[in-house]
Write a protein that holds these residues in place. Structure first.
Motif, PDB file in Angstrom:
ATOM      1  N   HIS A 157       0.865  -1.193   0.000  1.00  0.00           N
ATOM      2  CA  HIS A 157       0.000   0.000   0.000  1.00  0.00           C
ATOM      3  C   HIS A 157       0.897   1.236   0.000  1.00  0.00           C
ATOM      4  O   HIS A 157       1.883   1.304   0.754  1.00  0.00           O
ATOM      5  CB  HIS A 157      -0.896  -0.026   1.243  1.00  0.00           C
ATOM      6  N   PRO A 158       0.596   2.237  -0.783  1.00  0.00           N
ATOM      7  CA  PRO A 158       1.487   3.402  -0.866  1.00  0.00           C
ATOM      8  C   PRO A 158       1.555   4.222   0.422  1.00  0.00           C
ATOM      9  O   PRO A 158       2.560   4.907   0.657  1.00  0.00           O
ATOM     10  CB  PRO A 158       0.877   4.237  -2.005  1.00  0.00           C
ATOM     11  N   ASP A 159       0.525   4.135   1.277  1.00  0.00           N
ATOM     12  CA  ASP A 159       0.514   4.990   2.467  1.00  0.00           C
ATOM     13  C   ASP A 159       0.384   4.201   3.763  1.00  0.00           C
ATOM     14  O   ASP A 159       0.035   4.767   4.799  1.00  0.00           O
ATOM     15  CB  ASP A 159      -0.647   5.996   2.387  1.00  0.00           C
ATOM     16  N   ALA A 160       0.609   2.878   3.758  1.00  0.00           N
ATOM     17  CA  ALA A 160       0.483   2.088   4.994  1.00  0.00           C
ATOM     18  C   ALA A 160       1.426   0.890   4.919  1.00  0.00           C
ATOM     19  O   ALA A 160       1.358   0.089   3.984  1.00  0.00           O
ATOM     20  CB  ALA A 160      -0.962   1.629   5.188  1.00  0.00           C
ATOM     21  N   ASP A 161       2.297   0.776   5.930  1.00  0.00           N
ATOM     22  CA  ASP A 161       3.282  -0.298   5.924  1.00  0.00           C
ATOM     23  C   ASP A 161       2.647  -1.686   6.096  1.00  0.00           C
ATOM     24  O   ASP A 161       3.171  -2.676   5.583  1.00  0.00           O
ATOM     25  CB  ASP A 161       4.299  -0.082   7.059  1.00  0.00           C
ATOM     26  N   LYS A 162       1.516  -1.765   6.826  1.00  0.00           N
ATOM     27  CA  LYS A 162       0.933  -3.070   7.137  1.00  0.00           C
ATOM     28  C   LYS A 162      -0.218  -3.453   6.207  1.00  0.00           C
ATOM     29  O   LYS A 162      -0.924  -4.433   6.460  1.00  0.00           O
ATOM     30  CB  LYS A 162       0.437  -3.089   8.587  1.00  0.00           C
ATOM     31  N   LEU A 163      -0.440  -2.692   5.168  1.00  0.00           N
ATOM     32  CA  LEU A 163      -1.525  -2.989   4.229  1.00  0.00           C
ATOM     33  C   LEU A 163      -0.955  -3.318   2.863  1.00  0.00           C
ATOM     34  O   LEU A 163       0.099  -2.815   2.465  1.00  0.00           O
ATOM     35  CB  LEU A 163      -2.480  -1.793   4.105  1.00  0.00           C
TER      36      LEU A 163
END
Length: 799
Positions: free
Chosen positions: A56-62
């Motif tokens: 995910h471009p804005d979330a490390d865990k997604l």
């Protein structure tokens, strides 16, 4: 009783659908409670394929996943650590309800940290299919996209839950169900003969039956060198489907056979046994033991126990003890397959409070001929999956005799049911159910199988034939019409109850039917329960005495309705109350309750009061045939009524027909009832019997006057303690033929009225019959009215 469809099909060869099997069960008398079909329950969930999973471009865990689904290619944002390219997972579309999270997905895509997500990929816990919640379901092999999720997970097996009648213990085994279904023609009963397992050594355990009435036959054998461990997946899945927790293979085998053949078994750790095994009476404290439910029990002399020389090993036919239970370290076992008397088993279970699967079966009557077969079936499974070496089987005692043969005239089927079935069909049905019909004439001699202890007479066989052939195939015939019109007779009390119901329903009350029992502390609030009315065998601790009044449950029901937002609930019941345990100690009452609440109405928001309760009681009494115009009103209601806001309606000084008014606040507080409550209770038994010539059904002659009535008003000064009813009755008595009605239309105790007195104003209606009244005649009646009222009340006519 629950069973998966696959378990049934192990015994029944059939191509019938789930719906057809359910219909056949219902028609054969097996009342289905519920069918849990995962294909329907999880219809929204299907197999999907993750084509690509990127960060995910804005979330490390997604991760943002491009997923192939039954609805086409979708973009799904996933937070599971195991989401990866190429995996097969379970897809939930937009709008799907997620049972493990108890919410439904939005029907429109939602943005997660700026990226749209069109659905969800689920974990096992989110689908309530397991406890794993660390990641989404990762299917071990590729499946076609769109395959139902429960099919891919191997959990598509429907589970049928049905009610077992007490006379059919054979239905507590899946094979018994399959036998009946095969008899209906929906399938064929498979042959699963239980083979005798030869023993390689003599059984080292001896069995003694010290109480043959409780345990007449006992089969057992030893198996040495077993390896007890976790059960295979097929067995664990079958037990979980019927609500049982897998324990270990030896214990799971006994549970499986109990449900498969209705044959409870028990397995002992041979190393923990000391001396012969005995089925005997309990010895009290000397036999104290801890059962498998981790509770201690002290067996009494009227309870059957299994024991060795040093320990009580458990209750026979109910539950074993922890001392001799098998564990993962067990290597040598002794298998018990006995038969226990249903009545003794039932009494022991009730006394101890134990409700085990074994007790549930033995108290209904397990097949007494299945003792040795149960040993052999268990031995086959143990030797196959746990290894070991089996001893010879020992059988001690005598198997109870099967039911006696029944002489069965074939004509009984038509005589009792109207079914005109050919001989071949009757014989086919009986043989399919396990009976053994013999004979060539019109009367068969039918041998009854050992598992059908409920069949003892020819009518039982007729029922079996009709049940399997189908009660729905009975011809519909009308009863012959009588030569003249006849109505079902009704007693005076039945008519009173009927008319009282109609009157109360017409006044806005809803009828309820509540328990005739109540709790002791509730009865104490209303004078206590009568002598001999405490129940020796209550259905629950909250219903342990016969109720002295119907108010108890109506008040709690009123509160329950109010708690659920019911506006102005009004409830009534016509039913019995109990004063003593004597034949004349029961009374039939009509009781009603309502809350003191204002309703929204164009006429205003007047609060209902004691007079509303009185009016409702009078309406029901009049409908039930009571002489309402002759009733006296007195403030003599008992202590659970509010003083000053209650009263009684009576005929004479002793015959109380009804109590009415507000319930005492202390009673309401004790019952946890909010606010104020109006109520009444009418004793229908106390209404005088009608004349035989008329009865309740007869309508009175129409009494219509042709002349206009005359109204006169009187105001009297009387003491505040004088009931208004005293003035009304005195005024009516002035001229019973001429005076048709007397009502109170004003009460005043303000300026101009002496202390301790009150002004009561009466309106008297004079109804002439033969001629118009002259002023002199009216004045003469008025003088009598004043005289009568002053004499009865001690008051004076107000100037």
């Amino acid at each position: 009783m629950k069973f998966p469809l696959s378990w049934l099909k192990y015994h029944l060869e059939t191509d019938a659908s789930l719906e057809e099997i359910a219909e056949a069960m219902t028609m054969a008398g097996l009342e289905i409670e519920e069918i849990d079909n995962p294909l329907e329950k999880f219809a929204d969930f299907s197999v999907c394929h993750v084509i690509e999973a990127v960060q995910h471009p804005d979330a490390d865990k997604l991760r943002v996943c491009r997923v192939a689904t039954k609805d086409g290619e979708k973009q799904i944002v996933c937070g599971a650590p195991n989401a990866r390219t190429g995996m097969y997972a379970v897809y939930a579309p937009l709008g799907a309800y997620i049972p493990g999270l108890d919410f439904a997905l939005d029907k429109k895509p939602r943005k997660i940290r700026g990226v749209e997500s069109h659905g969800m990929m689920c974990s096992a816990r989110e689908l309530e299919l397991g406890e794993d919640h660390d990641g989404i379901i990762d299917l071990p092999e590729p499946f076609e996209v769109g395959t139902p999720a429960v099919v891919a997970l191997g959990m598509a097996d429907p589970v049928i839950d049905f009610e077992v009648t007490p006379n059919r213990p054979d239905w507590l085994g899946v094979r018994g169900i399959a036998r009946d279904l095969a008899a209906t023609g929906i399938g064929t009963l498979k042959t699963h003969d239980i083979e005798n397992i030869p023993g390689s050594f003599t059984c080292p355990v001896t069995v003694e039956l010290d109480w043959p009435e409780a345990c007449p036959v006992f089969a057992g054998r030893v198996i040495r060198g077993v390896k007890n461990g976790e059960s295979p997946d097929w067995l664990k899945k079958a037990l979980k489907a019927i609500g049982l927790r897998p324990i270990n293979f030896l214990a799971d085998i006994t549970n499986m056979i109990s449900y498969d053949r209705c044959r409870p078994l028990h397995v002992y750790d041979l190393a923990k046994l000391d001396g012969p095994i005995r089925a005997r009476r309990g010895k009290g404290e000397a036999d104290r033991f801890e059962a498998l439910d981790n509770k201690e029990y002290v067996p009494g002399e009227d309870q059957c126990v299994i024991a060795d020389d040093t320990h009580c090993l458990g209750f026979g036919g109910i539950m074993g003890g922890t001392w001799s239970g098998v564990t993962s370290e067990t290597t040598d076992v002794f298998i018990e397959s006995a038969w226990f008397d249903p009545q003794i088993t039932r009494a022991t279970g009730k006394a101890t409070g134990i409700d085990s699967d074994a007790k549930y079966r033995f108290e209904r009557g397990v097949d007494p001929a299945s003792a040795k077969a149960g040993i052999e079936q268990a031995s086959e499974l143990i030797l196959k999956f746990c290894g070991g070496e089996a001893s010879e089987t020992i059988v001690v005692g005598e198997t109870p005799a099967p039911p006696a043969d029944i002489e069965f005239p074939l004509a009984e089927v038509k005589r009792l049911t109207g079914l005109n079935l050919p001989r071949e069909e009757i014989v086919r049905i009986l043989e399919a159910l396990g009976f053994a019909p013999k004979g060539e004439g019109d009367v068969l001699t039918v041998g009854v199988p050992s598992w059908r202890m409920d069949c003892t007479q020819k009518a039982d066989l007729v029922e079996e034939v009709a049940r399997i052939h189908g009660f729905d195939k009975l011809d519909a015939l009308s009863l012959p019409r009588p030569p003249v019109r006849r109505e079902a007779p009704a007693t005076v009390m039945q008519l009173r109850a009927r008319y009282a119901r109609r009157a109360l329903a017409g006044r806005g009350y809803s009828e309820t039917v509540t328990w005739s029992f109540c709790e002791t502390k509730q009865a104490a609030l209303f004078g206590g329960h009568g002598e001999g009315l405490a129940l020796e065998n209550p259905i629950s601790s909250e219903l342990d005495v016969m109720r002295p009044t119907a108010l108890i449950h109506l008040l709690t029901a009123l509160q329950a309705n109010a708690d659920r937002g019911q506006a102005d609930p009004r409830l009534f019941e016509v039913g019995p109350v109990y004063l003593t345990d004597k034949p004349d100690g029961q009374r039939l009452v009509a009781t009603g309750v309502r809350r003191v609440e204002t309703g929204r109405h164009w006429a205003g928001t007047r609060l209902p009061d004691v007079f509303d309760a009185k009016a409702d009681a009078l309406a029901a009494l009049a409908a039930a045939g009571a002489p309402a115009d002759s009733l006296q009103v007195a403030a003599e209601a008992r202590e659970w009524w509010h003083p000053g806001r209650s009263g009684v309606l009576r005929l004479g000084p002793k015959n109380v027909l009804a109590e009415f008014g507000e319930i005492h606040p202390g009673i309401l507080k004790a019952l946890d009832i909010d606010g104020r409550v109006l109520a009444f209770e009418i004793v229908l038994d106390n209404i005088p019997q009608p004349k035989k010539a008329s009865g309740l059904k007869a309508r009175g002659q129409l009494d219509r006057a042709e002349l206009l009535p005359v109204h006169r008003d009187f105001a009297f000064l009387v003491g505040k303690d004088v009931p208004a009813d005293t003035l009304i009755r005195a005024a009516k008595g002035a001229d019973k033929a001429l005076i048709s009605d007397v009502t109170v239309f004003d009460v005043y105790d303000g300026k101009g009225v002496p202390d301790g007195q009150v002004s009561l104003a009466l309106e008297v209606t004079l109804q002439p019959r033969e001629k118009t009244l002259t002023d002199e005649e009216i004045d003469a009646v008025a003088a009598v009215i004043v005289s009568k009222v002053e004499k009865a009340s001690g008051g004076t006519l107000r100037g």
